[in-house]
Design a protein around this motif. Structure first.
Motif, short mmCIF file in Angstrom:
data_model
loop_
_atom_site.label_atom_id
_atom_site.label_comp_id
_atom_site.label_asym_id
_atom_site.label_seq_id
_atom_site.Cartn_x
_atom_site.Cartn_y
_atom_site.Cartn_z
N TYR A 2 -1.39 3.22 7.24
CA TYR A 2 -1.63 3.66 5.87
C TYR A 2 -2.86 4.56 5.74
O TYR A 2 -3.35 4.78 4.63
CB TYR A 2 -1.79 2.43 4.96
CG TYR A 2 -0.71 1.41 5.19
CD1 TYR A 2 0.64 1.78 5.19
CD2 TYR A 2 -1.02 0.08 5.45
CE1 TYR A 2 1.64 0.85 5.42
CE2 TYR A 2 -0.03 -0.86 5.69
CZ TYR A 2 1.30 -0.47 5.67
OH TYR A 2 2.29 -1.39 5.91
N PRO A 39 -7.87 -2.88 9.70
CA PRO A 39 -6.86 -2.36 8.77
C PRO A 39 -5.79 -1.56 9.50
O PRO A 39 -6.09 -0.81 10.44
CB PRO A 39 -7.67 -1.49 7.81
CG PRO A 39 -8.95 -1.20 8.51
CD PRO A 39 -9.21 -2.34 9.44
N LEU A 68 -9.77 2.55 3.40
CA LEU A 68 -9.53 1.31 2.66
C LEU A 68 -10.75 0.93 1.84
O LEU A 68 -10.64 0.52 0.68
CB LEU A 68 -9.16 0.18 3.63
CG LEU A 68 -8.94 -1.19 3.00
CD1 LEU A 68 -7.89 -1.15 1.90
CD2 LEU A 68 -8.57 -2.22 4.06
N VAL A 94 -2.68 -5.97 5.00
CA VAL A 94 -3.17 -4.69 5.51
C VAL A 94 -3.79 -4.85 6.89
O VAL A 94 -4.13 -3.86 7.54
CB VAL A 94 -4.21 -4.04 4.56
CG1 VAL A 94 -3.57 -3.74 3.21
CG2 VAL A 94 -5.44 -4.92 4.40
N SER A 138 -0.70 5.97 1.04
CA SER A 138 -1.85 5.65 1.90
C SER A 138 -2.87 4.81 1.13
O SER A 138 -2.74 4.58 -0.07
CB SER A 138 -2.53 6.94 2.37
OG SER A 138 -3.20 7.57 1.28
N TYR A 139 -3.89 4.34 1.86
CA TYR A 139 -4.99 3.63 1.21
C TYR A 139 -5.59 4.48 0.09
O TYR A 139 -5.87 3.99 -1.01
CB TYR A 139 -6.08 3.28 2.22
CG TYR A 139 -5.67 2.32 3.30
CD1 TYR A 139 -5.20 1.04 3.00
CD2 TYR A 139 -5.76 2.67 4.65
CE1 TYR A 139 -4.83 0.15 4.01
CE2 TYR A 139 -5.40 1.79 5.66
CZ TYR A 139 -4.93 0.53 5.33
OH TYR A 139 -4.57 -0.35 6.33
N ALA A 162 -10.82 3.05 -1.26
CA ALA A 162 -9.86 2.60 -2.27
C ALA A 162 -10.40 1.40 -3.03
O ALA A 162 -10.32 1.34 -4.27
CB ALA A 162 -8.53 2.26 -1.61
N VAL A 201 0.83 -1.21 0.00
CA VAL A 201 0.00 0.00 0.00
C VAL A 201 0.86 1.26 0.00
O VAL A 201 0.68 2.16 -0.83
CB VAL A 201 -0.96 0.01 1.21
CG1 VAL A 201 -1.64 1.37 1.34
CG2 VAL A 201 -2.02 -1.08 1.07
#
Length: 651
Positions: free
Chosen positions: A215, A211, A224, A183, A157-158, A227, A140
């Motif tokens: 990140y 998670p 997350l 993650v 980052s995510y 994403a 990531v």
């Protein structure tokens, strides 16, 4: 406290309109209680009001999203806070000063109540067929941190994965499926903390479904999910690398973060010691019902609440163990096979661990695709010039049917790869003969010694144009072999950019430019990136129909023919000592034909081309002597340069 609304399942913290239910499996001798933290850091302690089959549970009125909580036990006469094994989010990024103390646990082990609601905006999972899947393994942070095209506010980052520039790169390269290194929240090993380093790869889980906050900008859960949603909008799948073989608690004398304090039987034991089939101090016991439940529940959570498309299981042989024996019919595999949620997603096994009978390539049940180290080792050795690998490379090209019958394709297609997160990157594979892992702090003793690499005259970077040209051709040779073999191609994200790890083949602790993908590409790297994109598209156009035709019940109608360069059928004796061959793949109705010719020798070789079954001539797709794909046409013969591979399509 409202005891009338309490329920044992699901475990963890479950938010309702009235408050929150807390449930935990607990069998240890030390009593357990619930700690609820206030915004100012103070806390209240609550007893569990009900019990069912070793599950303690209670309902607390008025609890809202983002409330921090933990479970308290007494260990060595000290109050120790335990992280919820079913935690959906963590309050703080996991870190501590060695040695771990009860006092530090009250900061580290704070779980967070999560509202699972999220706006997926009607986005559906891409559902890419296995034959069309192009896996891209990436980290990531390392994938976007140095990419100048990505918005600087989200690099590393995510949300960086969801950036338009990142998605444009994936689509331009033809990637269908992003495989993320772990993650789930990771805790760094004590020896790394003492050296002020981290477990960059993330293979040391402290929680299975929270998670990692490392990140996130502010909210790891929502970022997350965002994403994944944006990748899905662009028809790109997300596969998670998951670690269920061990946890960060270590072995004898290790720390207690959660499982050890709740139930010692979460782990395998041998003569009172933690069994270590993983090399990480402990082994999760999947034959223990609460352990199996934990794995199954958390896998389902990723699919149901994060819309994950599949999983790659680290040291997956451990999941099929009962101590020294591996059983493909064990409870875990049966549970997954009957699960209406999990049986729909991609399941990829790293089919080994370090325990007895740990190498289980080809032994996983239907529905599991296995990483093929046989393909990796054969391709590296063959293109490095080692002799008597022609028969083996032919076997790998045809999908390793010595291990898995084509009758079980496409659901059992092997996952073929040249490079993975562990080992050399593709660039380093052609630039270094020896590992250079001094930055890891272990005096270059760590990392694999069997790299099957070469530097072609100079160790590391060089300005010699002859060496550079040979290195680039070797990269094309290995990628062409990967893309035009029967199987699911697995690529390393760093390889698309010709990234070097400076000869480090075990960069697990390198949160540095050793691991972060370098997006500043020189001329050769730019050419390779463009070439690889074209070759991935060529695979989808020309190889995927062949794989589909050779899979399942229709496979017996298809034709495979092997020729010598002179155009004769290969005999038994021809396979011994030969350095060149021609493979003709023909779908029975003549609608698709593919020709692969390989020259491992150090001299040009002229091939007499077999006549296509239906069409008049062969159209060249690629010759690895060239940096570009081609559409040139040939009828009778073709001269292939030394150490090269060429692919033709019949037209």
């Amino acid at each position: 406290m409202n005891t009338h609304h309490a329920f044992p399942y699901p475990l963890g913290a479950t938010l309702t309109r009235d408050g929150c239910n807390f449930s935990v499996h607990h069998t240890s001798a030390s009593p357990v209680s619930l700690i609820i933290f206030n915004d100012d850091g103070t806390y209240c302690e609550y007893p569990f009001t009900a019990e069912y089959a070793s599950i303690k549970y209670t309902f607390i009125d008025g609890i809202t999203e983002n409330t921090a909580y933990g479970f308290k036990i007494i260990q060595d006469q000290e109050a120790l806070l335990l992280l919820d094994p079913y935690a959906k989010a963590l309050k703080n990024t996991p870190h501590y000063q060695v040695p771990y103390t009860a006092e530090q646990s009250w900061t580290l082990a704070q779980s967070v109540v999560v509202d699972d609601q999220f706006d997926w905006q009607g986005t559906a999972n891409p559902m890419i067929p296995r034959a069309e899947t192009i896996l891209l393994e990436t980290h990531v942070k390392g994938f976007t941190l140095l990419n100048p095209e990505v918005n600087k506010d989200v690099r590393g980052s995510y949300l960086g994965l969801a950036d338009a520039a990142c998605i444009a790169h994936l689509k331009q390269q033809g990637i269908t499926t992003v495989q993320l290194l772990p993650v789930a929240a990771c805790m760094h090993e004590p020896h790394l903390l003492e050296m002020d380093m981290v477990n960059y790869w993330g293979y040391n889980p402290i929680s299975f479904m929270a998670p990692d906050p490392r990140y996130a900008k502010t909210d790891a859960v929502r970022e997350l999910k965002t994403a994944i949603r944006e990748l899905h909008k662009n028809n790109i799948e997300v596969v998670l690398d998951v670690v269920y073989n061990h946890t960060a608690e270590g072995g004898n004398g290790g720390t207690t973060f959660n499982l050890k304090g709740l139930d010692q039987d979460y782990y395998l034991h041998h003569n009172g010691n933690y069994t270590n089939y993983t090399g990480c101090g402990n082994t999760l016991d999947i034959t223990h019902q609460p352990s199996l439940n934990l794995v199954m529940d958390t896998l389902r959570y990723w699919v149901e609440h994060y819309h994950i498309d599949g999983f790659r299981f680290d040291l997956a042989a451990t999941l099929g163990r009962k101590y020294d024996q591996f059983n493909p019919n064990n409870a875990f595999f049966k549970a997954v096979a009957q699960d209406p949620i999990l049986r729909k997603v991609k399941l990829i096994a790293e089919p080994w661990d370090i325990g007895p009978n740990g190498y289980q390539v080809g032994q996983f049940p239907d529905g599991w695709n296995e990483c093929s180290d046989k393909f990796r080792d054969t391709a590296k050795s063959f293109w490095r010039g080692e002799q008597n690998y022609l028969k083996s490379i032919a076997t790998r090209l045809m999908g390793s049917r010595d291990l898995v019958s084509a009758s079980r394709w496409p659901h059992k297609l092997p996952v073929n790869y040249i490079s993975y997160h562990d080992g050399f990157t593709l660039q380093d594979l052609v630039s270094y003969k020896e590992r250079h892992n001094y930055a890891n702090g272990e005096e270059n003793r760590d990392g694999h010694g069997d790299n099957r690499s070469d530097n072609y005259g100079v160790e590391g970077p060089t300005s010699n144009p002859r060496i550079i040209a040979l290195r680039e051709k070797q990269k094309r040779n290995m990628m062409t072999t990967l893309l035009f073999s029967f199987g699911i191609p697995h690529l390393l994200a760093a390889d698309n950019c010709s990234h070097t790890q400076q000869g480090n083949n075990n960069a697990y602790c390198q949160d540095s430019d050793i691991s972060w993908v370098n997006w500043t590409l020189n001329k050769e790297a730019q050419e390779f990136k463009a070439w690889l994109s074209e070759m991935i598209q060529a695979r989808q156009t020309h190889m995927v129909p062949i794989i589909n035709a050779f899979s399942g019940s229709n496979r017996t109608k298809q034709k495979v023919e092997w020729y010598t360069p002179e155009g004769n059928y290969m005999t038994h004796s021809d396979w011994h000592g030969a350095e060149s061959l021609c493979l003709h793949l023909n779908i029975y109705n003549g609608e698709k034909e593919l020709l692969i010719i390989i020259n491992q020798s150090n001299v040009p070789t002229r091939f007499e081309l077999p006549k296509p079954k239906k069409y008049s001539r062969w159209s060249l797709i690629c010759d690895t002597q060239d940096t570009r794909t081609s559409t040139k046409q040939f009828i009778f013969d073709y001269s292939l340069s030394p150490l090269s591979i060429a692919i033709f399509n019949a037209e």
